[in-house]
Write a protein that holds these residues in place. Structure first.
Motif, PDB file in Angstrom:
ATOM      1  N   ASP A 152       0.816  -1.211   0.000  1.00  0.00           N
ATOM      2  CA  ASP A 152       0.000   0.000   0.000  1.00  0.00           C
ATOM      3  C   ASP A 152       0.851   1.263   0.000  1.00  0.00           C
ATOM      4  OD1 ASP A 152      -2.250  -1.620   0.187  1.00  0.00           O
ATOM      5  OD2 ASP A 152      -2.245  -1.565   2.375  1.00  0.00           O
ATOM      6  N   GLN A 212     -12.776   0.336   1.550  1.00  0.00           N
ATOM      7  CA  GLN A 212     -12.275  -0.595   2.565  1.00  0.00           C
ATOM      8  C   GLN A 212     -12.421  -2.034   2.076  1.00  0.00           C
ATOM      9  OE1 GLN A 212     -14.137  -0.325   6.402  1.00  0.00           O
ATOM     10  NE2 GLN A 212     -13.304   1.695   6.863  1.00  0.00           N
ATOM     11  N   HIS A 251      -4.826  -4.988   1.473  1.00  0.00           N
ATOM     12  CA  HIS A 251      -4.982  -4.553   2.868  1.00  0.00           C
ATOM     13  C   HIS A 251      -5.041  -5.729   3.850  1.00  0.00           C
ATOM     14  CE1 HIS A 251      -7.182  -0.622   1.385  1.00  0.00           C
ATOM     15  NE2 HIS A 251      -5.955  -0.748   0.898  1.00  0.00           N
ATOM     16  N   ARG A 254      -3.945  -5.230   7.543  1.00  0.00           N
ATOM     17  CA  ARG A 254      -4.760  -4.163   8.131  1.00  0.00           C
ATOM     18  C   ARG A 254      -6.160  -4.666   8.459  1.00  0.00           C
ATOM     19  NH1 ARG A 254      -3.934   0.441   3.666  1.00  0.00           N
ATOM     20  NH2 ARG A 254      -5.070   1.731   5.154  1.00  0.00           N
ATOM     21  N   ASP A 267      -4.052   3.860  11.467  1.00  0.00           N
ATOM     22  CA  ASP A 267      -4.557   3.441  10.159  1.00  0.00           C
ATOM     23  C   ASP A 267      -5.898   4.132   9.928  1.00  0.00           C
ATOM     24  OD1 ASP A 267      -5.409   2.265   7.850  1.00  0.00           O
ATOM     25  OD2 ASP A 267      -5.007   0.201   8.480  1.00  0.00           O
TER      26      ASP A 267
END
Length: 341
Positions: A152, A212, A251, A254, A267
């Motif tokens: 990322d 997301q 992601h 995360r 984050d």
């Protein structure tokens, strides 16, 4: 299924096609009608279909076609394919090359640098820099020059780049077969209960917030994702962990760490820029705000990278230093946890 279908490049990636800021005098108007005024050759049906697919966002939230655009709203249309003006232009940008030979190179990417064009970042990316450094980079299955995998924008660390078609095929297969080694270091909110563990849960794009990713534990959506974690150091209200990737989803660390209740420190996309653990004392709030300033991004670094060289067949393993912003933040938490007992 061959390396050309490697899970590294199977993610739903959204590319920004249009970004329109509604003028100050904008009266409420349905978003489909609003976009027809601004997008050349757009039909109402196409815009409505894009909205149904979750590709129309207002102020970074997915909206339906009947949403009323208001003054100064930021309207974006995103698709899972690059726009026509998606041009890969070589740019003379310095890159930190850790290792290079005729087949590949390993780059230590700084936080803040986008790996490849998209999402409104069409220049200044690592790909633009690589195209200046190397002519005729091979492309992967998504037409991205040199990329075997990616990290990322606000994640720092090691990235592997193939320089030949043969190297691309060989290295992509290692990532697909899960024989490559990738270890990340992350600072997460909360005291991680177990010293080590494995997180499993399919990952796909969030049904409501298309920026997301989301875990679907039932496995009814998304693609398989596996992360192995180990506690490195406990620092009171945060924990330093090592994460080894078995799969390479968008992601992944995360999303998986948030899924088990330990969102990455600062984050912003996943809520880690709020104080998720700790006290209500003003002094503590001030301390955390200062820690956010020291580390103005998610606390994630791709520290170790291992693979078999496509030509020599030797095992190659690279390790990188934790960057100053993360190490300074860790030091702050060390000091705080020692003196707040």
């Amino acid at each position: 299924m061959g390396p050309e279908n490697s899970p590294e490049f199977q993610e739903d990636e959204l590319f920004e096609h249009h970004r329109i800021l509604a003028p100050k005098g904008q009266k409420p108007l349905r978003v489909d009608k609003f976009l027809m005024n601004f997008i050349e050759n757009a039909t109402r049906n196409k815009i409505q279909q894009a909205a149904k697919d979750g590709h129309v966002l207002v102020n970074d939230a997915v909206v339906k076609q009947n949403y009323k655009v208001k003054a100064e709203d930021e309207v974006k249309v995103m698709f899972e394919h690059p726009p026509h003006e998606f041009l890969l232009v070589p740019e003379d940008i310095p890159i930190d090359i850790v290792y290079e030979d005729d087949s590949l190179l390993v780059v230590n990417k700084p936080a803040g640098m986008v790996v490849h064009p998209g999402h409104g970042n069409y220049s200044g990316t690592l790909i633009n820099a690589l195209l200046h450094h190397i002519e005729n980079l091979p492309v992967n299955s998504n037409e991205r020059p040199g990329l075997v995998h990616r990290i990322d924008k606000d994640t720092s660390g090691l990235l592997l780049v193939a320089k030949t078609e043969a190297a691309m095929t060989h290295l992509s297969k290692q990532f697909f077969d899960k024989t490559s080694e990738r270890e990340y270091v992350a600072l997460v909110w909360g005291n991680v209960e177990d010293n080590e563990g494995t997180i499993e849960g399919n990952i796909a794009r969030h049904p409501k917030n298309r920026l997301q990713m989301h875990v679907f534990p039932e496995g009814d959506q998304g693609k398989e994702a596996v992360t192995h974690y180990k506690v490195i150091e406990r620092l009171g209200y945060v924990t330093l962990v090592s994460c080894k990737l078995e799969t390479g989803r968008t992601h992944q660390i995360r999303v998986h760490m948030k899924y088990i209740g330990h969102t990455l420190f600062n984050d912003e996309r996943y809520g880690g820029e709020r104080i998720l653990k700790g006290t209500t004392f003003t002094k503590y709030k001030q301390f955390v705000e200062n820690a956010f300033k020291v580390l103005p991004r998610q606390a994630l670094h791709a520290k170790t990278l291992g693979f078999v060289h496509p030509v020599t067949k030797k095992i190659m393993r690279f390790d990188s230093e934790i960057p100053d912003d993360i190490s300074s933040c860790i030091e702050k938490w060390r000091h705080y946890s020692k003196h707040s007992q």
